[in-house]
Scaffold this motif. Sequence first.
Motif, PDB file in Angstrom:
ATOM      1  N   PRO A  31      -5.619 -17.355 -46.465  1.00  0.00           N
ATOM      2  CA  PRO A  31      -5.262 -17.166 -45.064  1.00  0.00           C
ATOM      3  C   PRO A  31      -6.631 -16.974 -44.680  1.00  0.00           C
ATOM      4  O   PRO A  31      -7.857 -16.507 -45.460  1.00  0.00           O
ATOM      5  N   LEU A  32      -7.096 -17.099 -43.188  1.00  0.00           N
ATOM      6  CA  LEU A  32      -8.285 -16.312 -42.971  1.00  0.00           C
ATOM      7  C   LEU A  32      -8.876 -14.850 -42.522  1.00  0.00           C
ATOM      8  O   LEU A  32      -7.414 -14.537 -41.585  1.00  0.00           O
ATOM      9  N   GLY A  33      -8.612 -14.311 -43.029  1.00  0.00           N
ATOM     10  CA  GLY A  33      -8.885 -12.607 -43.319  1.00  0.00           C
ATOM     11  C   GLY A  33      -8.732 -11.802 -41.910  1.00  0.00           C
ATOM     12  O   GLY A  33     -10.357 -12.501 -41.496  1.00  0.00           O
ATOM     13  N   GLY A  34      -8.169 -11.041 -40.515  1.00  0.00           N
ATOM     14  CA  GLY A  34      -8.609  -9.947 -39.607  1.00  0.00           C
ATOM     15  C   GLY A  34      -9.147  -8.964 -40.134  1.00  0.00           C
ATOM     16  O   GLY A  34      -9.572  -8.419 -41.807  1.00  0.00           O
ATOM     17  N   ALA A  35      -9.288  -8.120 -39.028  1.00  0.00           N
ATOM     18  CA  ALA A  35      -9.467  -6.578 -40.082  1.00  0.00           C
ATOM     19  C   ALA A  35      -8.638  -6.066 -40.581  1.00  0.00           C
ATOM     20  O   ALA A  35      -7.848  -6.416 -41.104  1.00  0.00           O
ATOM     21  N   GLY A  36      -9.073  -4.725 -41.190  1.00  0.00           N
ATOM     22  CA  GLY A  36      -8.828  -4.110 -42.106  1.00  0.00           C
ATOM     23  C   GLY A  36      -7.235  -3.553 -42.193  1.00  0.00           C
ATOM     24  O   GLY A  36      -6.420  -3.324 -42.929  1.00  0.00           O
TER      25      GLY A  36
END
Length: 573
Positions: A31-36
Amino acid sequence: MVHEQAARAGDASPRLEGRAGAAWITRLAAPLGGAGSGPLAGLRFAAKDNIDVAGVPTTAACPAFARTPAAHAHVVQRLLDAGAALLGKTNLDQFACGLNGTRSPYGAVPNSFDPRYVSGGSSSGSAYVVATAQADFALGTDTAGSGRVPAGLNNIVGIKPSRGLLSARGVVPAAQSVDCVSIFARTVAVAARVLHAAMDCDPEDPYGRSLAMETRPLAAGFRFGVPSTLNFFGDAPSQAAFDSAIAQLCALGGEPIEIDYAPLAQAAALLYDSALVAERYAAVREFFDAHEAEVVEPVRGILAKGRDYSAADFVEARTKLLALGQRAAAMWNDIDVLLVPTAPAHYTIEAMQADPVALNRNLGEYTNFVNLLDYAAISVPASLRSDGLPFGITLIGRAGSDFQLAELGQRFHHATGLPLGATREPLPPMQALPLIAAAPTVQVAVVGAHLSGMPLNGQLTERSARLVSATHTAPDYRLYALPGTVPPKPGLLRVAAGEGTAIEVEIWEMPLAHYGSFVALIPAPLGIGSLALADGRSVQGFLCEPLALAGAEDISSLGGWRAYIASRSAAAT
């Protein structure tokens, strides 16, 4: 960015079987992670493959068209910034031209309940991966119903936002002036959270705009429009399901109002049967003129038809559309929201491929006009038909009513008791929605004929009351069966300490604005007073005048009204 691309429908993933693999075109290896952190942290989403993801080919379901963008579509970036993680790109009817999900060289996306049936389109893959819980939500697009029809056919929620509310920059256009990025989720609450996070007036989107949003929930007694003519194309289970949906909306406090559907139907017809179709050709003109043979039928024929019109024809069609919009606007004087079937029928993939134009047109019977006339809409699950296939309804409102529609849609959806999508998971509790102002409420304890399932419960639900909990009073009450009451009613009396018992009650919460009209319905010798609960709280509740209990049967030992009614039924048999 690492990704894997399925070349054909047969390239099914390990988590899917057979034709269901066509739901994905590109699935990221990780998965392409977003903001934490952020409002969408922990949620996973997919994007329809006419929406750009940096470093991943955008095909619009046409391999010859494929290009690899350097930047995310604006709406994808907004969601990543809000903490969501991207799983990949989903299949669609080629160039978002279709409502059935079979017009893709990557394969026909099946219905999540029965693979013999169409998934709906053009956002077919996005709906499938949400319905089967592979993603928490997904982005689609909607020009003529592509964000609603797949939702209705797969037992999920589809929000078709007001035009321009979500940026379409980085989206391959279908008909750019009416395109919307849409949202699929298994619950209204998730879909509304995504909408709120993605909203943005993008100055680089030529059709972006800032809208004043309606934040008030619809009050009890809201009026919902029902088309004067309804066509289910011989699909009796869908017709029966829509009749049941009307009754359910009435139970939520709505009043059905028949509206003239003619101007809406005439506006819908313009989408493909007038020069407006030229906008679809214009969206991909350069590619289409050079690679027409690479486009599948019937998409090729639809796009080619757009070349046949002149600029004067287009102006004439736009003027006719505006005139129909003026006629249609009159209905909002009489209604607060419009109710239509999301899709009037279910079709098998085999039947759709045998008659792709006519059956596709049938699926758009109640969708095509919405974007043309600048309305907002939400499709929500309504029921599972007698044959086990899903049926959905669409609530339509004026531009800016998106969250108001979501609030009503959530109440309707939760009243159905349906499972989540194609899973067997139950609906979670309702949640507060973004932007919707919380109206003052009052809690009231009911003890007899107003209990859920009892004859007078409708007096609560028609005032938008919701069941909070089932509990008991403090052990300081006696319960009596009042003689001669219709329907039968109990009387609850507070007594001295040590002389009473705990009695079963339900706690209902209703808008304060409707409380007065509810209390006005209570006949003597009953009344409303302060009721002590087993947990020490006090709420408003039904009590009875002591003098009225002379000769009444004391049923306190049964612990509640339900047990008393059950004992009477048992005695009668």
